[in-house]
Design a protein around this motif. Structure first.
Motif, short mmCIF file in Angstrom:
data_model
loop_
_atom_site.label_atom_id
_atom_site.label_comp_id
_atom_site.label_asym_id
_atom_site.label_seq_id
_atom_site.Cartn_x
_atom_site.Cartn_y
_atom_site.Cartn_z
N LYS A 50 32.75 -3.97 7.92
CA LYS A 50 32.31 -3.27 6.71
C LYS A 50 32.22 -1.76 6.91
O LYS A 50 32.07 -1.02 5.96
N LEU A 51 32.27 -1.33 8.17
CA LEU A 51 32.22 0.08 8.50
C LEU A 51 33.38 0.39 9.43
O LEU A 51 33.53 -0.24 10.47
N LYS A 52 34.21 1.33 9.01
CA LYS A 52 35.33 1.75 9.86
C LYS A 52 35.01 3.16 10.37
O LYS A 52 34.50 3.99 9.63
N VAL A 53 35.30 3.37 11.64
CA VAL A 53 35.03 4.66 12.27
C VAL A 53 36.34 5.20 12.84
O VAL A 53 37.01 4.52 13.61
N LYS A 54 36.69 6.42 12.42
CA LYS A 54 37.87 7.10 12.98
C LYS A 54 37.35 8.31 13.73
O LYS A 54 36.61 9.11 13.16
N GLN B 204 35.12 10.16 11.16
CA GLN B 204 35.10 9.76 9.76
C GLN B 204 34.52 8.36 9.68
O GLN B 204 34.91 7.46 10.43
N LEU B 205 33.57 8.18 8.78
CA LEU B 205 33.00 6.86 8.50
C LEU B 205 33.54 6.41 7.16
O LEU B 205 33.50 7.15 6.19
N ILE B 206 34.04 5.18 7.10
CA ILE B 206 34.60 4.64 5.87
C ILE B 206 33.88 3.34 5.56
O ILE B 206 33.90 2.40 6.38
N LEU B 207 33.22 3.29 4.39
CA LEU B 207 32.50 2.08 4.01
C LEU B 207 32.21 2.08 2.51
O LEU B 207 32.49 3.05 1.82
N LYS B 208 31.66 0.97 2.04
CA LYS B 208 31.32 0.86 0.63
C LYS B 208 30.05 1.67 0.36
O LYS B 208 29.18 1.78 1.21
N LEU C 126 31.35 15.59 10.37
CA LEU C 126 31.57 14.21 9.95
C LEU C 126 32.11 14.17 8.53
O LEU C 126 31.72 14.99 7.70
N VAL C 127 32.95 13.19 8.28
CA VAL C 127 33.39 12.93 6.92
C VAL C 127 32.96 11.50 6.61
O VAL C 127 33.23 10.58 7.37
N ILE C 128 32.26 11.35 5.51
CA ILE C 128 31.86 10.02 5.05
C ILE C 128 32.65 9.72 3.80
O ILE C 128 32.55 10.45 2.81
N THR C 129 33.47 8.69 3.86
CA THR C 129 34.30 8.28 2.73
C THR C 129 33.76 6.96 2.20
O THR C 129 33.69 5.98 2.94
N LEU C 130 33.35 6.98 0.94
CA LEU C 130 32.74 5.79 0.33
C LEU C 130 33.61 5.28 -0.81
O LEU C 130 34.29 6.05 -1.48
N LYS C 131 33.52 3.98 -1.02
CA LYS C 131 34.23 3.35 -2.13
C LYS C 131 33.16 2.69 -2.99
O LYS C 131 32.33 1.93 -2.48
#
Length: 126
Positions: free
Chosen positions: A100-104, A74-78, A38-43
């Protein structure tokens, strides 16, 4: 290697999880339950992005990475939303439905990560 990133509240969670995964029993359970990279990408509040690679396919490891390596999901969220999610104060499905949560990638693998955070949580279970 430190998994901490300046300005990210989630750093503490990744450090706690990294420490917990030193327990071979927990590491093996994480690999068995998740079987994914998994890749967790946070902003963060400052608009800075940081990614972490959680390998629950091979060696139950966590690395802070630049860019987004190949992964199963990949999870993309704040940053703030991830902290709430990992602490059980936010529902992943609701975050996803509210955009608020994007999943690729493989969404089923994304849901499996929740069990790993629960298992690694050092707080007493009531």
């Amino acid at each position: 290697m430190s998994v901490s990133a300046d300005g990210f509240n989630a750093s503490q969670l990744f450090e706690t999880l990294q420490e917990a995964l030193k327990d071979d029993k927990l590491a093996q359970k994480a690999i068995k339950d998740v079987k994914a990279v998994l890749v967790i990408t946070l902003k963060n509040k400052g608009g800075k992005e940081q990614s972490w690679l959680l390998d629950f396919k091979n060696d139950a490891s966590i690395k802070k990475v630049d860019g987004v390596p190949k992964s199963d999901v990949q999870l993309i969220l704040k940053d703030a939303d991830f902290v709430k999610l990992a602490n059980g104060k936010a529902n992943g499905q609701k975050l996803f439905m509210n955009g608020k949560l994007k999943v690729k990638g493989n969404m089923m693998k994304a849901t499996a990560i929740e069990s790993v955070f629960k298992a690694a949580d050092p707080r007493p279970k009531l």
